[in-house]
Design a protein around this motif. Structure first.
Motif, PDB file in Angstrom:
ATOM      1  N   UNK A 174       0.835  -1.204   0.000  1.00  0.00           N
ATOM      2  CA  UNK A 174       0.000   0.000   0.000  1.00  0.00           C
ATOM      3  C   UNK A 174       0.868   1.251   0.000  1.00  0.00           C
ATOM      4  N   UNK A 175       2.008   1.202   0.671  1.00  0.00           N
ATOM      5  CA  UNK A 175       2.920   2.358   0.677  1.00  0.00           C
ATOM      6  C   UNK A 175       3.478   2.597  -0.726  1.00  0.00           C
ATOM      7  N   UNK A 176       3.938   1.546  -1.373  1.00  0.00           N
ATOM      8  CA  UNK A 176       4.501   1.682  -2.718  1.00  0.00           C
ATOM      9  C   UNK A 176       3.446   2.167  -3.707  1.00  0.00           C
ATOM     10  N   UNK A 177       2.299   1.495  -3.729  1.00  0.00           N
ATOM     11  CA  UNK A 177       1.259   1.822  -4.706  1.00  0.00           C
ATOM     12  C   UNK A 177       0.694   3.219  -4.491  1.00  0.00           C
ATOM     13  N   UNK A 178       0.457   3.605  -3.248  1.00  0.00           N
ATOM     14  CA  UNK A 178      -0.088   4.943  -3.003  1.00  0.00           C
ATOM     15  C   UNK A 178       0.925   6.015  -3.388  1.00  0.00           C
ATOM     16  N   UNK A 200       3.247   5.781  -5.794  1.00  0.00           N
ATOM     17  CA  UNK A 200       3.289   5.835  -7.259  1.00  0.00           C
ATOM     18  C   UNK A 200       2.049   6.544  -7.795  1.00  0.00           C
ATOM     19  N   UNK A 201       0.883   6.152  -7.310  1.00  0.00           N
ATOM     20  CA  UNK A 201      -0.358   6.738  -7.808  1.00  0.00           C
ATOM     21  C   UNK A 201      -0.462   8.215  -7.431  1.00  0.00           C
ATOM     22  N   UNK A 202      -0.008   8.578  -6.235  1.00  0.00           N
ATOM     23  CA  UNK A 202      -0.061   9.978  -5.811  1.00  0.00           C
ATOM     24  C   UNK A 202       0.852  10.846  -6.666  1.00  0.00           C
ATOM     25  N   UNK A 203       1.968  10.308  -7.117  1.00  0.00           N
ATOM     26  CA  UNK A 203       2.920  11.110  -7.883  1.00  0.00           C
ATOM     27  C   UNK A 203       2.629  11.159  -9.379  1.00  0.00           C
ATOM     28  N   UNK A 204       1.775  10.310  -9.894  1.00  0.00           N
ATOM     29  CA  UNK A 204       1.550  10.245 -11.344  1.00  0.00           C
ATOM     30  C   UNK A 204       0.892  11.509 -11.883  1.00  0.00           C
ATOM     31  N   UNK A 205      -0.241  11.886 -11.345  1.00  0.00           N
ATOM     32  CA  UNK A 205      -1.005  12.977 -11.931  1.00  0.00           C
ATOM     33  C   UNK A 205      -0.354  14.350 -11.730  1.00  0.00           C
ATOM     34  N   UNK A 206      -0.129  14.782 -10.488  1.00  0.00           N
ATOM     35  CA  UNK A 206       0.398  16.139 -10.333  1.00  0.00           C
ATOM     36  C   UNK A 206       1.923  16.227 -10.293  1.00  0.00           C
ATOM     37  N   UNK A 207       2.612  15.122 -10.365  1.00  0.00           N
ATOM     38  CA  UNK A 207       4.062  15.156 -10.212  1.00  0.00           C
ATOM     39  C   UNK A 207       4.425  15.176  -8.733  1.00  0.00           C
ATOM     40  N   UNK A 208       5.453  15.902  -8.375  1.00  0.00           N
ATOM     41  CA  UNK A 208       5.901  15.957  -6.986  1.00  0.00           C
ATOM     42  C   UNK A 208       5.794  17.386  -6.431  1.00  0.00           C
TER      43      UNK A 208
END
Length: 88
Positions: free
Chosen positions: A20-24, A26-34
């Motif tokens: 869940x840490x890895x997937x969240x 990755x998914x959190x960083x995809x759309x808005x970047x960092x």
């Protein structure tokens, strides 16, 4: 040493925590970047994902294990040929 009876529960806890840490992340960083708010958004997403992942693994894990045992039992004794990564 952890008692054997807690092994499955500990496995489910640790795998759901890490996945869940890895997937969240990755998914959190995809759309808005960092952006500057990434860590806070990631923690919030991870917490919510973990609350779903742990019960899901505890419920689905035994079903997957039984399914694998059944598939192995069905293949046992059968002749099959292997071509590349495919089992025919």
């Amino acid at each position: 040493m952890i008692p054997k009876k807690y092994e499955q529960l500990l496995f489910a806890f640790l795998i759901s925590l890490k996945m869940s840490r890895i997937m969240s992340g990755v998914i959190t960083s995809i759309k808005p970047g960092l952006p500057d708010t990434f860590l806070g958004r990631w923690y919030n997403a991870w917490y919510q994902a973990f609350m779903v992942a742990l019960p899901a693994i505890l419920l689905v894990g035994p079903l997957v294990r039984k399914s694998i045992i059944l598939q192995i039992a069905l293949l046992k004794g059968r002749r099959f040929s292997r071509i590349g990564n495919f089992i025919l």
